[in-house]
Write a protein that holds these residues in place. Structure first.
Motif, PDB file in Angstrom:
ATOM      1  N   ASN A 143       0.836  -1.095  -0.095  1.00  0.00           N
ATOM      2  CA  ASN A 143      -0.070   0.017  -0.072  1.00  0.00           C
ATOM      3  C   ASN A 143       0.530   1.229   0.248  1.00  0.00           C
ATOM      4  OD1 ASN A 143      -2.414  -1.394   0.099  1.00  0.00           O
ATOM      5  ND2 ASN A 143      -2.257  -1.821   2.143  1.00  0.00           N
ATOM      6  N   LEU A 144       2.016   1.183   0.876  1.00  0.00           N
ATOM      7  CA  LEU A 144       2.730   2.358   0.535  1.00  0.00           C
ATOM      8  C   LEU A 144       4.323   1.774   0.368  1.00  0.00           C
ATOM      9  CD1 LEU A 144       2.020   4.064   4.034  1.00  0.00           C
ATOM     10  CD2 LEU A 144       0.955   4.566   1.694  1.00  0.00           C
ATOM     11  N   MET A 145       4.958   2.465  -0.559  1.00  0.00           N
ATOM     12  CA  MET A 145       6.211   1.916  -1.060  1.00  0.00           C
ATOM     13  C   MET A 145       7.457   2.936  -0.419  1.00  0.00           C
ATOM     14  SD  MET A 145       5.022  -0.847  -2.608  1.00  0.00           S
ATOM     15  CE  MET A 145       6.659  -1.314  -3.765  1.00  0.00           C
ATOM     16  N   PRO A 146       8.653   2.289  -0.504  1.00  0.00           N
ATOM     17  CA  PRO A 146       9.792   3.510  -0.309  1.00  0.00           C
ATOM     18  C   PRO A 146       9.862   4.336  -1.427  1.00  0.00           C
ATOM     19  CG  PRO A 146      10.562   1.014  -0.064  1.00  0.00           C
ATOM     20  CD  PRO A 146       8.997   0.928  -0.456  1.00  0.00           C
ATOM     21  N   ASN A 147      10.192   5.363  -0.738  1.00  0.00           N
ATOM     22  CA  ASN A 147      10.179   6.822  -1.584  1.00  0.00           C
ATOM     23  C   ASN A 147       8.830   7.540  -2.041  1.00  0.00           C
ATOM     24  OD1 ASN A 147      13.081   7.001  -1.884  1.00  0.00           O
ATOM     25  ND2 ASN A 147      13.106   5.222  -3.322  1.00  0.00           N
ATOM     26  N   ASP A 148       7.818   6.669  -1.601  1.00  0.00           N
ATOM     27  CA  ASP A 148       6.618   7.409  -1.449  1.00  0.00           C
ATOM     28  C   ASP A 148       6.612   9.069  -0.849  1.00  0.00           C
ATOM     29  OD1 ASP A 148       5.281   5.656  -3.318  1.00  0.00           O
ATOM     30  OD2 ASP A 148       4.068   4.762  -1.664  1.00  0.00           O
ATOM     31  N   ARG A 149       5.679   9.804  -1.299  1.00  0.00           N
ATOM     32  CA  ARG A 149       5.443  10.966  -0.672  1.00  0.00           C
ATOM     33  C   ARG A 149       4.266  10.940   0.308  1.00  0.00           C
ATOM     34  NH1 ARG A 149       7.909  16.020  -2.269  1.00  0.00           N
ATOM     35  NH2 ARG A 149      10.076  15.546  -2.767  1.00  0.00           N
ATOM     36  N   LEU A 150       4.361  11.031   1.621  1.00  0.00           N
ATOM     37  CA  LEU A 150       3.117  10.771   2.315  1.00  0.00           C
ATOM     38  C   LEU A 150       2.659  12.296   2.608  1.00  0.00           C
ATOM     39  CD1 LEU A 150       4.549   8.010   4.965  1.00  0.00           C
ATOM     40  CD2 LEU A 150       3.449   7.755   2.451  1.00  0.00           C
ATOM     41  N   ILE A 151       1.358  12.261   2.255  1.00  0.00           N
ATOM     42  CA  ILE A 151       0.734  13.643   2.760  1.00  0.00           C
ATOM     43  C   ILE A 151      -0.082  13.500   4.078  1.00  0.00           C
ATOM     44  CG2 ILE A 151      -0.712  15.400   1.918  1.00  0.00           C
ATOM     45  CD1 ILE A 151       1.474  14.611  -0.068  1.00  0.00           C
ATOM     46  N   ILE A 152       0.334  14.367   4.990  1.00  0.00           N
ATOM     47  CA  ILE A 152       0.299  13.987   6.238  1.00  0.00           C
ATOM     48  C   ILE A 152      -0.438  15.183   7.035  1.00  0.00           C
ATOM     49  CG2 ILE A 152       1.181  13.420   8.658  1.00  0.00           C
ATOM     50  CD1 ILE A 152       3.473  12.127   7.451  1.00  0.00           C
ATOM     51  N   ASP A 153      -1.427  15.139   7.744  1.00  0.00           N
ATOM     52  CA  ASP A 153      -2.248  16.077   8.430  1.00  0.00           C
ATOM     53  C   ASP A 153      -1.971  16.164   9.803  1.00  0.00           C
ATOM     54  OD1 ASP A 153      -3.821  18.245   9.404  1.00  0.00           O
ATOM     55  OD2 ASP A 153      -5.747  17.276   8.753  1.00  0.00           O
ATOM     56  N   ALA A 154      -1.022  16.760  10.349  1.00  0.00           N
ATOM     57  CA  ALA A 154      -0.469  16.947  11.711  1.00  0.00           C
ATOM     58  C   ALA A 154      -1.701  17.217  12.750  1.00  0.00           C
ATOM     59  CB  ALA A 154       0.660  17.769  12.023  1.00  0.00           C
ATOM     60  N   ALA A 155      -2.840  17.897  12.332  1.00  0.00           N
ATOM     61  CA  ALA A 155      -3.995  18.171  13.001  1.00  0.00           C
ATOM     62  C   ALA A 155      -4.915  16.865  13.546  1.00  0.00           C
ATOM     63  CB  ALA A 155      -4.821  19.240  12.331  1.00  0.00           C
ATOM     64  N   GLN A 156      -4.542  15.904  12.827  1.00  0.00           N
ATOM     65  CA  GLN A 156      -5.396  14.796  13.152  1.00  0.00           C
ATOM     66  C   GLN A 156      -4.166  14.149  13.724  1.00  0.00           C
ATOM     67  OE1 GLN A 156      -7.720  12.973   9.926  1.00  0.00           O
ATOM     68  NE2 GLN A 156      -7.220  14.662   8.688  1.00  0.00           N
ATOM     69  N   ASN A 157      -4.030  14.243  15.248  1.00  0.00           N
ATOM     70  CA  ASN A 157      -3.183  13.397  15.904  1.00  0.00           C
ATOM     71  C   ASN A 157      -3.799  12.521  17.015  1.00  0.00           C
ATOM     72  OD1 ASN A 157      -4.222  15.535  17.698  1.00  0.00           O
ATOM     73  ND2 ASN A 157      -2.276  16.508  17.868  1.00  0.00           N
TER      74      ASN A 157
END
Length: 225
Positions: A143-157
């Motif tokens: 589902n996630l591969m090395p060198n993928d760019r993850l889009i992360i929402d730090a507000a959802q903690n």
């Protein structure tokens, strides 16, 4: 060609900046404009729009990123924050562990990312804490591969069932999927099916405070090269 939406967005952004700078005259001086010129754009009865050429000049004079006036600026930030967080692109962030014992991290912008802030708007996202992170591990394949760019929402903690998070756990950055179990336990799991290499972690709810939740992965950009 400028759309009506773009014209109104620019006008609203200039009004916000005028408030932050302490009035139209102060903004005009900083942006190297004649006060009457600015008043014609954002006064009570505006008679002209902010065109492409002038918008770019104002951005340059104020130290803003090219094109940023074309997208809605956040209304809840101070001027200093506006000037540092108004890049057209999402930031690519490096995350490093600064304390193993309490799982705290330091976050630093490396460069502009791949996606623009318009992408947030187009996808109905309002968080100002979304960033990109370069994923290097193989524990979440396929589902996630090395060198993928993850889009992360730090507000959802806050950990939520079956979602994937960037965590600081045992002094290490880890990407894991969260599952609630029966009773007082939960599971942090890798999507990789090789559990001999990537075993599930079963943790008692009392230990949740020991996990540093950096944010939830909301999208992925894949590097195919």
């Amino acid at each position: 060609m400028d759309t009506e939406d773009t014209k109104e967005i620019r006008r609203a952004n200039l009004r916000l900046l005028a408030e932050q700078y302490g009035g139209q005259r102060a903004l005009a001086e900083k942006a190297d404009l004649v006060p009457s010129q600015l008043n014609h754009i954002i006064g009570l009865n505006p008679v002209r729009n902010l065109g492409e050429k002038l918008a770019r000049k104002i951005e340059q004079n104020l130290g803003l990123s090219h094109g940023v006036l074309d997208y809605p600026l956040p209304t809840n930030l101070s001027l200093d924050m506006l000037l540092t967080q108004t890049s057209v692109c999402l930031p690519l962030i490096d995350v490093s562990v600064v304390s193993d014992s309490i799982n705290t991290v330091e976050m630093q912008k490396i460069s502009d990312g791949i996606l623009t802030r318009k992408w947030l708007i187009d996808n109905g996202l309002t968080s100002e804490k979304v960033f990109e992170y370069q994923f290097l591990d193989s524990n979440m394949q396929p589902n996630l591969m090395p060198n993928d760019r993850l889009i992360i929402d730090a507000a959802q903690n806050e950990l939520s069932d079956e979602n994937v998070f960037l965590l600081c756990l045992n002094g290490r950055l880890q990407v894991k999927r969260f599952f609630r179990l029966l009773g007082d336990e939960f599971k942090l799991s890798s999507d990789n099916s090789d559990k001999s290499l990537f075993p599930d972690l079963i943790i008692h709810i009392a230990k949740m405070k020991e996990i540093g939740v950096i944010g939830r992965i909301i999208a992925v950009q894949r590097n195919l090269f």
